[in-house]
Design an enzyme around this catalytic site. Sequence first.
Site, PDB file in Angstrom:
ATOM      1  N   GLU A 204      11.636  13.009  66.363  1.00 59.93           N
ATOM      2  CA  GLU A 204      11.437  13.879  65.207  1.00 59.93           C
ATOM      3  C   GLU A 204      12.615  13.455  64.029  1.00 59.93           C
ATOM      4  O   GLU A 204      12.595  13.095  62.914  1.00 59.93           O
ATOM      5  CB  GLU A 204      11.172  15.167  65.123  1.00 59.93           C
ATOM      6  CG  GLU A 204       9.872  15.509  65.871  1.00 59.93           C
ATOM      7  CD  GLU A 204       9.959  15.349  67.294  1.00 59.93           C
ATOM      8  OE1 GLU A 204      10.765  15.068  67.994  1.00 59.93           O
ATOM      9  OE2 GLU A 204       9.101  16.636  67.607  1.00 59.93           O
ATOM     10  N   ARG A 257      19.234  25.915  72.045  1.00 58.58           N
ATOM     11  CA  ARG A 257      18.743  27.081  71.125  1.00 58.58           C
ATOM     12  C   ARG A 257      19.794  27.984  71.149  1.00 58.58           C
ATOM     13  O   ARG A 257      19.644  29.168  70.526  1.00 58.58           O
ATOM     14  CB  ARG A 257      17.470  27.586  71.795  1.00 58.58           C
ATOM     15  CG  ARG A 257      17.625  27.826  73.265  1.00 58.58           C
ATOM     16  CD  ARG A 257      16.296  27.985  74.143  1.00 58.58           C
ATOM     17  NE  ARG A 257      16.172  28.101  75.493  1.00 58.58           N
ATOM     18  CZ  ARG A 257      16.542  26.929  76.359  1.00 58.58           C
ATOM     19  NH1 ARG A 257      16.194  25.655  75.870  1.00 58.58           N
ATOM     20  NH2 ARG A 257      16.462  27.052  77.532  1.00 58.58           N
ATOM     21  N   HIS A 373      -0.832  43.903  56.671  1.00 60.50           N
ATOM     22  CA  HIS A 373      -2.169  43.694  55.907  1.00 60.50           C
ATOM     23  C   HIS A 373      -2.575  42.557  56.710  1.00 60.50           C
ATOM     24  O   HIS A 373      -3.387  41.636  55.835  1.00 60.50           O
ATOM     25  CB  HIS A 373      -1.926  43.326  54.422  1.00 60.50           C
ATOM     26  CG  HIS A 373      -1.125  44.605  53.778  1.00 60.50           C
ATOM     27  ND1 HIS A 373      -1.962  45.620  53.277  1.00 60.50           N
ATOM     28  CD2 HIS A 373       0.170  44.941  53.818  1.00 60.50           C
ATOM     29  CE1 HIS A 373      -1.343  46.690  52.873  1.00 60.50           C
ATOM     30  NE2 HIS A 373       0.059  46.237  52.951  1.00 60.50           N
TER      31      HIS A 373
HETATM   32  O1  F6P Z   1      12.312  19.414  72.747  1.00 60.18           O
HETATM   33  C1  F6P Z   1      13.104  20.777  73.122  1.00 60.18           C
HETATM   34  C2  F6P Z   1      14.459  20.418  72.617  1.00 60.18           C
HETATM   35  O2  F6P Z   1      15.215  19.688  73.626  1.00 60.18           O
HETATM   36  C3  F6P Z   1      15.360  21.710  72.244  1.00 60.18           C
HETATM   37  O3  F6P Z   1      15.817  22.392  73.368  1.00 60.18           O
HETATM   38  C4  F6P Z   1      16.042  21.417  71.270  1.00 60.18           C
HETATM   39  O4  F6P Z   1      16.786  22.680  70.732  1.00 60.18           O
HETATM   40  C5  F6P Z   1      15.470  20.502  70.473  1.00 60.18           C
HETATM   41  O5  F6P Z   1      14.656  19.738  71.346  1.00 60.18           O
HETATM   42  C6  F6P Z   1      16.180  19.576  69.593  1.00 60.18           C
HETATM   43  O6  F6P Z   1      16.985  18.627  70.408  1.00 60.18           O
HETATM   44  P1  F6P Z   1      18.277  17.949  69.876  1.00 60.18           P
HETATM   45  O7  F6P Z   1      19.115  19.022  69.337  1.00 60.18           O
HETATM   46  O8  F6P Z   1      18.776  17.115  71.003  1.00 60.18           O
HETATM   47  O9  F6P Z   1      17.561  17.002  68.721  1.00 60.18           O
END
Ligand code: F6P
Length: 537
Positions: A204, A257, A373
């Site tokens: 992504e 995280r 609500h």
């Molecule tokens: O898919 C989960 C994960 O590995 C999370 O633990 C992490 O925060 C996120 O994807 C993003 O990962 P990165 O910082 O390596 O792009």
Amino acid sequence: MMPWNDLLRLHKQDPDCRIAALFAADPDRAERFSRLFDGMLFDFSKTSLDDARLTALIALTEACDLPARREAMFRGEKINTTEDRAVLHTALRAPEGTKVLVDGQDVMPEVLETRARMARFATDVRSGAFTGAGGRITDVINIGIGGSDLGPVMGTLALAPYCDGPRVHFVSNVDGAQIHDTLAGLDPATTLVIVGSKTFTTVETMTNAATARAWMGRCVADPAAQFVALSTSEDKTAAFGIPPERVFGFEDWVGGRYSMWGPIGLSLMLAIGPDDFDAFLQGGAAMDAHFRDTPAAENLPVLLALVGIWHHQICGYPTRAVLPYEQRLTRLPAYLQQLEMESNGKSVALDGSALNGPSGPVVWGEPGTNGQHAFYQLIHQGTSIVPCEFLLGARGHEPELAHHHRLLAANCLAQSEALMRGRPYEAALKEAHAAGLTGPRAETLARHRTFTGNRPSTTLIYDLLTPYRLGQIVALYEHRVFAEGVILGINSFDQWGVELGKELATALRPILEGQESAVAKDGSTRQLVAFIRAAHS
Ligand code: F6P
């Protein structure tokens, strides 16, 4: 097993114990089941915990040797055994003068150097000393997902009154709609793009980063000059074309995280400035010291964990709601969903055996009063009991709107009171009679208007949501997750459960592009693929 059996027995002895009756029997209950630490009060008196139950819960922390496990974490031992890594997000917020060893090496000099580089860079961007092709940076886009997004976005929204730097935008989803809509309002010549990814491989993020670079390249001669990378992987950031002076690195002992305290927090630092970011770190460090040095019975993160265990593992309530009466904490529930569910949503214990009981619960929520609500109907009258965790600032940042804040606070307090007290059938019937109804109609309506009550909640109350306070709150929840994980025997620091979906998505891509056949897929997947392909033909 002893403490678990004790707890189950104590619950079984009085499963429907009325919380209101506990208050009636003990005038000091509120005080005895609350803890004050450094300006925040954690009130867990509106739960069914009594002295015996709390004592048995504390025995759990001793049975799993939480103090030793906690020390192992702070000392940099490799407690993330499945990835053979230390867990040291606490080092990112540790004050100068602290020593933290990993494999015999003090990691603090590098942490402090990176912190200082971030502060210099943020100061330059905020002052206009660092410019884009079109002059002073007006906008920053943080591209990242999961831990590389949720912390910074949650923090930037939470600390809006302190945001006096460039506007900060967040793009996480691979859905092109998000980057499209974000870029639409921006000038590439005065925009800084931060690509935050621990691994620098997340599809992504890399897809969004490439799209942002192409967008910038259409009107800026050297787009790489306006890109920053936050990652553990310097070779990959170099391959993307970002020069080392604008790469802020960190080590693999920072879980995604748990990473908003270091380079991943750069967008937050740009928004609020290095001094306020420092205050945020100090709040986190204060909670670290409290967690590390305080006995279980007085320890906020441990108590939060124990209340969670009582509700989920012992009482069997399947979810818990986080309900900040603080609109600026609107993304806190999402942040906590990753923190708690990615950490403790496991079926296997540290030693590889199947978990004996339930893992961490489903966590969800929304700010009050909005949630009232929407879904509070179920919380008050549904058949499922949802323990609620309220958060409330005693003051808001808008003194001129103090009457709003009083209403907000009144609503928060009213909800926990209503959840506990309920409204008995007799009272509802009396009301129906007072409204002129009689006989079966009055009785039916009274049944609809009855609240069983006795629904547990906790409240975390503090003065004002400052950077320091936010640091305390985030660290409080981090350590709660750790303590819960230790008690359950879980490794809270890996996330293997996200891998399979990633692999299958990679395999599905050529199928959706029509380069490969869907024949090996199940019937449902084949049908969905056919629908998508048809929409493109
Ligand atoms: O898919 C989960 C994960 O590995 C999370 O633990 C992490 O925060 C996120 O994807 C993003 O990962 P990165 O910082 O390596 O792009």
